[in-house]
Write an enzyme that holds these catalytic residues in place. Structure first.
Site, PDB file in Angstrom:
ATOM      1  N   ASP A 239       2.564  24.372  19.428  1.00 47.56           N
ATOM      2  CA  ASP A 239       3.788  23.952  20.109  1.00 47.56           C
ATOM      3  C   ASP A 239       4.034  24.988  21.199  1.00 47.56           C
ATOM      4  O   ASP A 239       4.461  26.112  20.917  1.00 47.56           O
ATOM      5  CB  ASP A 239       4.953  23.908  19.107  1.00 47.56           C
ATOM      6  CG  ASP A 239       6.288  23.638  19.798  1.00 47.56           C
ATOM      7  OD1 ASP A 239       6.283  23.289  20.994  1.00 47.56           O
ATOM      8  OD2 ASP A 239       7.326  23.774  19.123  1.00 47.56           O
TER       9      ASP A 239
ATOM     10  N   LYS B 226       7.077  26.366  31.594  1.00 47.37           N
ATOM     11  CA  LYS B 226       6.880  24.956  31.244  1.00 47.37           C
ATOM     12  C   LYS B 226       7.667  24.051  32.199  1.00 47.37           C
ATOM     13  O   LYS B 226       7.357  22.884  32.347  1.00 47.37           O
ATOM     14  CB  LYS B 226       7.335  24.764  29.792  1.00 47.37           C
ATOM     15  CG  LYS B 226       6.957  23.444  29.189  1.00 47.37           C
ATOM     16  CD  LYS B 226       7.188  23.477  27.695  1.00 47.37           C
ATOM     17  CE  LYS B 226       7.055  22.129  27.057  1.00 47.37           C
ATOM     18  NZ  LYS B 226       7.275  22.195  25.611  1.00 47.37           N
TER      19      LYS B 226
ATOM     20  N   GLU C 298       5.814  15.790  21.404  1.00 47.36           N
ATOM     21  CA  GLU C 298       6.532  16.669  20.472  1.00 47.36           C
ATOM     22  C   GLU C 298       7.356  15.897  19.432  1.00 47.36           C
ATOM     23  O   GLU C 298       7.238  16.171  18.231  1.00 47.36           O
ATOM     24  CB  GLU C 298       7.425  17.641  21.255  1.00 47.36           C
ATOM     25  CG  GLU C 298       6.611  18.683  21.997  1.00 47.36           C
ATOM     26  CD  GLU C 298       7.390  19.425  23.056  1.00 47.36           C
ATOM     27  OE1 GLU C 298       8.618  19.241  23.165  1.00 47.36           O
ATOM     28  OE2 GLU C 298       6.770  20.217  23.800  1.00 47.36           O
TER      29      GLU C 298
ATOM     30  N   ASP D  14      15.201  15.656  20.307  1.00 49.91           N
ATOM     31  CA  ASP D  14      14.552  16.950  20.548  1.00 49.91           C
ATOM     32  C   ASP D  14      15.129  17.597  21.805  1.00 49.91           C
ATOM     33  O   ASP D  14      14.812  17.196  22.926  1.00 49.91           O
ATOM     34  CB  ASP D  14      13.039  16.687  20.701  1.00 49.91           C
ATOM     35  CG  ASP D  14      12.234  17.962  20.926  1.00 49.91           C
ATOM     36  OD1 ASP D  14      12.845  19.034  21.060  1.00 49.91           O
ATOM     37  OD2 ASP D  14      10.999  17.871  20.962  1.00 49.91           O
TER      38      ASP D  14
END
Ligand code: AMP
Length: 518
Positions: free
Chosen positions: A8, A70, A171, A196
């Protein structure tokens, strides 16, 4: 063949795990922590720190401490989202020769892929220490809403770190897998929502779980909404209050900015469990009469007012995902919370209001994605057999047509892997070639979508406009990665393109990154 790990690679924190026996386990890093801050620092002495050590020195080395890459990965420098993200950054983001967003460290440009590779490298090392063996393959998680360019770039990051990427997975899907992996094998059909909200991205997915098969029904989200935006709102509030009280603007002092930024995040986290907290930053600035300190107490209710515009943005993607899944909130059995930001009480209350039920607290929001990735790694290497994952593509995929429009070929929320094609006619007399621009996104306006690349098909026999026909076929593999094939229907001439080469790093850039990473 080495072990396969599940990664992750988070905006804020990263986590690695693998299957032991039949269970996924999180692997602690060399500091003994189960998650690693996604931060890389370069010191003036030429040293490199990754994770906690990078985070610790951020306030005294703000320009060379890189975080949140990211939010840059797979992006053009001129993308609105990049401009927005860079507004308050203490380090420099630059445009490389291809127009991509890179970071600048003391005049040296570095791709977000390379910075990410340093973080992945640390996770890989932790896994190798744990296993006492080489690790050379992985399953890597990405936000469901990542487009092809962002997926490719994440894969490049893992490759640079010496890992072959067997699968790129969404994810929220992995979080659902971690949640239902043991319990759902024999169980009834249940509908799960995964909500999420991490440091940089927001995804919501609706899944149907039945006898070990996890089918994603729909996914929606916002690639540029996360904890960092909440921190920014608090930061701006603190800076404004400080200016009003002391008539000092600290925004040009990078070290002060970094201290207030860290304090803003800490305050946000503390207010998840306390109804009031305070920021105490001694000697933040020098005023006319000497040092000035920031001392500001903030109540949870004040924070909630401050971030309400951001919390409100969570609502639309949830309704969109339910609608796309063809379900209403009463048919949802469990709502799972993933991502550190879901610890905020006002976020939890919003989730409860939208879905009409209390979210489940059965999974650890920081570890669920990595655990799910390990289960998927177990499926790929044959250790886990009773699980099947069926995912969807999050965005429309099509080509640019006249008037900056998009002709969609694969609709969002189609199950993957998938393939679809459409036939297009030439628009001019004696047209001997076509230029196809591949776009992916939410909008019907091509320039508002991500341009994934171009394919040129030549050798079309001269004919009146509209007579020559060209077939455009798109495929999306199980990792969400796009392939395209363009065929002249008359001659059978075809052009196949792996979009991988269109957006990624050049060979020279890979060689340069490899030499620095060694
Ligand atoms: P992730 O990307 O899942 O690691 O989530 C990181 C984000 O969660 C960061 O913005 C953190 O500040 C935020 N976060 C972590 N713990 C808490 C907490 N207790 N309350 C509010 N936000 C938190």
């Amino acid at each position: 063949m080495g072990r396969i790990i599940g990664i992750d690679l988070g905006t804020t924190n990263s986590c690695v795990s693998l299957i032991e026996g039949n269970d996924p386990v999180v692997i602690a890093n060399s500091e003994g922590d189960r998650t690693t801050p996604s931060m890389v620092a370069f010191t003036s002495k030429g040293e490199r720190h990754v994770g906690k050590h990078a985070k610790r020195q951020a306030a005294v080395n703000p320009e060379r401490t890189i975080y949140g890459v990211k939010r840059l990965i797979g992006h053009r420098f001129k993308d609105d989202a990049v401009t927005e993200y860079c507004k308050n950054l203490p380090f420099h983001v630059i445009e490389n020769t291809n127009g991509d967003a890179w970071v600048d460290i003391d005049g040296q440009g570095m791709s977000p892929q390379e910075i990410s590779a340093m973080i992945v490298g640390k996770l890989k090392e932790s896994a190798e220490t744990y296993c006492g063996d080489k690790v050379d393959q992985c399953v890597v998680a990405v936000p469901a809403y990542f487009n092809d360019a962002q997926r490719q770039a994440t894969r490049d990051a893992c490759r640079l770190a010496g890992l072959k990427v067997l699968r790129i997975m969404n994810e929220p899907t992995l979080a659902a897998l971690a949640f239902g992996y043991k319990s759902n094998v024999e169980g009834k059909t249940s509908n799960i929502v995964v909500f999420d909200l991490g440091g940089g991205t927001f995804d919501v997915s609706v899944l149907e779980c039945r006898c070990g098969t996890f089918r994603v029904l729909a996914t929606a989200g916002n690639n540029h909404l996360g904890g960092n935006d909440f921190d920014d709102a608090i930061f701006e509030y603190l800076v404004k209050q400080f200016k009003e009280e002391n008539n000092i603007d600290i925004t040009s002092d990078k070290m002060a900015v970094q201290r207030v930024r860290e304090a803003a995040e800490t305050l946000k986290c503390e207010l998840s469990t306390m109804s009031e907290s305070s920021v105490n930053l001694p000697f933040l600035a020098i005023g006319e009469t000497g040092p000035v300190h920031m001392m500001q107490s903030v109540e949870r209710s004040e924070l909630e007012t401050l971030v309400k515009p951001l919390v409100d943005k969570l609502e639309a993607p949830c309704h969109d995902a339910l609608e796309q899944a063809g379900l209403d909130k009463n048919s949802i059995d469990d709502v799972l919370l993933v991502g550190g930001m879901t610890r905020m009480p006002c976020v939890q209350a919003t989730v409860e209001r939208i879905f009409g039920k209390k979210p489940s607290h059965n999974i650890n929001p920081d570890e669920a994605v990595a655990l799910g990735a390990a289960v998927q790694a177990g499926v790929l290497d044959g250790e886990v057999s009773e699980v099947v994952l069926l995912d969807v593509t999050p965005l429309n995929l099509g080509i640019k047509t006249k008037g900056d429009r998009v002709s969609t070929i694969i609709e969002r929320n189609s199950s993957i892997p998938t393939k679809a094609s459409k036939v297009f006619a030439t628009t001019q007399d004696d047209q001997t070639y076509v230029d196809i621009t591949i776009v992916q996104g939410d909008s019907e306006i091509a320039s508002q979508c991500t341009r994934l690349g171009e394919v040129k098909l030549t050798g079309i026999p001269p004919m009146p406009a509209g007579h020559a026909r060209v077939l455009v076929e798109f495929s999306i593999d199980a990792s969400g990665v796009v392939g395209v094939c363009v065929v002249d229907k008359q001659t059978g001439t075809r052009e196949t393109k792996n979009i991988e080469n269109a957006m990624g790093l050049s060979n020279d850039e890979i060689v340069a990154a490899n030499s620095r990473l060694r």
